[in-house]
Design an enzyme around this catalytic site. Structure first.
Site, short mmCIF file in Angstrom:
data_model
loop_
_atom_site.label_atom_id
_atom_site.label_comp_id
_atom_site.label_asym_id
_atom_site.label_seq_id
_atom_site.Cartn_x
_atom_site.Cartn_y
_atom_site.Cartn_z
N GLY A 243 1.07 -1.30 -0.15
CA GLY A 243 0.10 0.08 0.04
C GLY A 243 0.88 1.18 -0.08
N LYS B 257 13.87 0.00 -8.77
CA LYS B 257 14.26 0.48 -10.05
C LYS B 257 14.25 -0.51 -11.21
CE LYS B 257 17.68 3.55 -8.71
NZ LYS B 257 18.90 3.95 -8.23
N GLU C 171 -2.00 13.93 -8.96
CA GLU C 171 -3.20 13.12 -8.36
C GLU C 171 -3.18 14.09 -6.89
OE1 GLU C 171 -2.65 9.01 -7.66
OE2 GLU C 171 -4.28 8.87 -6.37
N ARG D 131 -31.39 27.70 13.16
CA ARG D 131 -31.67 27.04 14.52
C ARG D 131 -31.81 27.72 15.69
NH1 ARG D 131 -34.39 22.66 16.43
NH2 ARG D 131 -33.43 21.70 18.03
N GLN E 66 -21.87 18.49 14.11
CA GLN E 66 -22.11 18.69 15.58
C GLN E 66 -22.78 19.78 15.52
OE1 GLN E 66 -20.71 17.21 17.72
NE2 GLN E 66 -21.36 18.29 19.69
N GLY F 217 -28.41 16.59 16.73
CA GLY F 217 -29.19 15.23 16.27
C GLY F 217 -29.60 15.05 14.91
N GLY G 167 -1.87 8.08 -0.99
CA GLY G 167 -0.74 8.33 0.08
C GLY G 167 -1.67 8.89 1.39
N THR G 168 -1.18 8.27 2.66
CA THR G 168 -2.07 8.50 3.69
C THR G 168 -1.61 9.87 4.42
OG1 THR G 168 -0.54 7.34 5.11
CG2 THR G 168 -2.34 6.08 4.14
N GLU H 158 -0.35 10.20 7.28
CA GLU H 158 1.26 9.76 7.92
C GLU H 158 2.11 9.87 6.70
OE1 GLU H 158 -1.73 8.00 8.18
OE2 GLU H 158 -2.07 8.17 10.61
#
Ligand SMILES: Cc1cc2nc3c(=O)[nH]c(=O)nc-3n(C[C@H](O)[C@H](O)[C@H](O)COP(=O)(O)OP(=O)(O)OC[C@H]3O[C@@H](n4cnc5c(N)ncnc54)[C@H](O)[C@@H]3O)c2cc1C
Length: 388
Positions: free
Chosen positions: A136, A184, A247, A273, A341, A345, A369-370, A372
C-alpha cells in the site's frame, strides 16, 4: 476582500468554466447525490453527460480531443462536482488524472493518438492500478510481475482497492519487469482490461465514496503488448512519483469541495436553528467552528489554486503537493465533523448530507498516500534538503 484572492487567480475562462460546472452540478448531480450514495451504483448516465460537456477531457490537450492541459481547470471541475458528489468526482479523477494524464505526459505519439481521444470523449473508462494486498504505502514493494517475451509482456499478480477497477477499459498498471532491482525494476503499462487472464476479484462495500466502484483485480498470465509499455522499461517508478504530484493536487480539490459544502451547512443551520431564544450562531463555541473552518478553507484553497496555476511538471513538487493534500484532507474531515456537531441530532441522521460528507472526506486521508505518508514525505525531503 475575503474570497477575492481566489477570484484574482482565475481567468475569465476559469470563471466561466466554474459557472458551467456549477450549473450542471446543481441541476443534474445534486438531486441524485444521496441516491448514488445509497444505491452504491456507478451513475453511468451522469458520467456520459459529463463526457458530453467535456469534463472527461480535463488534462487532455485539445489536439487529442480534450479540454486542454490546464491543472487549474481540473481543480475547478473536481471541486465543484465534489460539492455535491465526491464519489462521482473520484471516478472522474481516476479516469482523467490517473489514467489519461500519465499517457499524455509519458506516452509516445502512437499511444496518445490511440487512447487520449477515446478517454477524453468518455468512450472508454480509465483507472490506475498500483496498490496490492501487501503493498500500500510502500508502493515499491509491489509483487505483480511483467515477464518480457518477444512481442509482449505477460502480467501475473493482483491489485486491490482500484477506483473504477470493475468498469475500466484501460488501466495504468504498475508491475515489476526486473524484480531483483526493486523500485528500479518497476515499469508502467497501458493495460487493456479486455485482455485474456484479467478478472475482477471483488467489488468492495465501502463506508464512503459509494457509487465510485472500488475493486480487486487479478492478472493471470495476462498479455500486454510491448507497444503498451508506458515510458521506458524499469523507469516506471519515476512516472509513479511524478504522477502522484498531480493526483495529490486534484485529490485536495475533492477535499475543498466537501469542506465548502460542510461549511455552508454549518452557516445555514447556525442562522436558522434557535435555542435558548437565539440563533445558535450567536454562541461563541459555534462561531469558533465556523471561523476556524472558514479560515483554514480560505488559506488552503488559495494555496491549492496557486499551486495548480503555477504547477511546473519539470520541477520537484513533492513538498507542495504533499502539503496541500495533507491539509485539505484533514480540513474536509474536520469541517464535516463540525457540520454534524452544529446540526446536532439532525446531523447524526441520514436525512442530511453532512454524514455523507464525513464518510467521503475520510478517504482523502488515506488514498493517494495517507496523511502519515504526506507528513513523512514533507519531513524527509526537508531533512535532506535544508540545513537550518
Ligand atoms: C476507496 C479507495 C480508492 C482507492 N483507489 C485506488 C486506485 O485507484 N489505485 C490504487 O492503486 N490504489 C487505490 N487505493 C489504495 C490507497 O492508495 C491505499 O489504500 C493507500 O495508499 C494506503 O495503503 P494501505 O491501505 O495498504 O495502508 P498501509 O500502507 O498498510 O497503511 C496502514 C497504516 O500504516 C500507516 N503507515 C504506513 N507506512 C507508514 C510510515 N512509513 N510511517 C507512518 N505510518 C505509516 C499508514 O499511514 C496507515 O495509517 C484506494 C483506496 C481506497 C480505500
Amino acid at each position: 476582500m475575503f474570497g477575492d484572492l481566489i477570484s484574482d487567480i482565475l481567468s475569465e475562462e476559469h470563471k466561466l468554466l466554474r459557472e458551467t460546472v456549477r450549473k450542471f452540478v446543481k441541476e443534474r448531480i445534486a438531486p441524485v447525490a444521496s441516491e448514488i450514495d445509497e444505491k452504491d451504483e456507478f451513475p453511468e448516465n451522469l458520467f456520459k453527460e459529463m463526457a458530453g460537456l467535456g469534463f472527461t477531457g480535463i488534462l487532455v490537450p485539445e489536439e487529442y480531443g480534450g479540454f486542454g492541459d490546464d491543472l487549474l481547470s481540473a481543480v475547478i471541475v473536481l471541486e465543484e462536482i465534489s460539492r455535491e458528489s465526491a464519489s462521482l468526482a473520484l471516478s472522474l479523477l481516476a479516469h482523467s488524472v490517473l489514467c489519461a494524464h500519465p499517457i499524455m505526459r509519458f506516452g509516445n505519439e502512437k499511444q496518445k493518438k490511440k487512447y487520449l481521444p477515446k478517454l477524453a470523449s468518455g468512450e472508454i473508462i480509465g483507472g490506475l492500478a498500483i496498490t496490492e494486498p501487501d503493498a500500500g504505502s510502500d508502493t515499491a514493494s509491489i509483487k505483480t510481475i511483467a515477464k518480457e517475451k518477444t512481442d509482449r509482456f505477460i502480467i501475473c499478480g493482483s491489485k486491490i482497492f482500484i477506483t473504477n477497477g470493475s468498469i475500466a477499459d484501460v488501466l495504468i498498471l504498475y508491475a515489476k519487469t526486473s524484480p531483483e532491482k526493486e523500485r528500479k525494476g518497476i515499469s508502467a503499462f497501458i493495460y487493456e482490461t479486455k485482455s485474456p487472464g484479467f478478472s475482477v476479484s471483488k467489488k468492495f462495500e465501502k463506508i464512503g465514496m459509494r457509487g465510485s466502484p472500488t475493486a480487486g483485480l487479478f492478472f493471470e498470465n495476462s498479455p500486454c503488448s510491448k507497444e503498451n509499455l508506458l515510458g521506458e522499461k524499469d523507469k516506471g517508478f519515476d512516472i509513479l512519483v511524478k504522477c502522484f504530484e498531480v493526483e495529490r493536487i486534484t485529490i485536495a480539490a475533492i477535499s475543498t469541495g466537501i469542506a465548502i459544502s460542510a461549511l455552508e451547512w454549518q452557516i445555514g443551520h447556525s442562522r436558522e436553528r434557535k435555542q435558548f431564544g437565539a440563533p445558535i450562531g450567536n454562541f461563541e463555541m459555534i462561531q469558533q467552528k465556523i471561523a476556524d473552518d472558514s479560515a483554514n478553507l480560505e488559506v488552503i484553497r488559495t494555496y491549492l489554486y496557486l499551486l495548480a496555476k503555477n504547477y511546473d511538471f519539470k520541477k520537484d513538487n513533492r513538498i507542495e503537493t504533499a502539503t496541500v493534500k495533507l491539509l485539505a484532507g484533514e480540513l474536509g474531515v474536520k469541517a464535516s465533523l463540525d457540520a454534524i456537531q452544529i446540526l446536532g441530532g439532525y446531523g447524526y441522521t441520514k436525512e442530511y448530507p453532512v454524514e455523507r460528507y464525513l464518510r467521503d472526506a475520510k478517504l482523502m486521508d488515506i488514498g493517494a498516500g495517507t496523511a502519515e505518508i504526506m507528513r513523512y514525505i514533507i519531513a524527509r525531503v526537508l531533512l535532506k534538503k535544508y540545513i537550518f
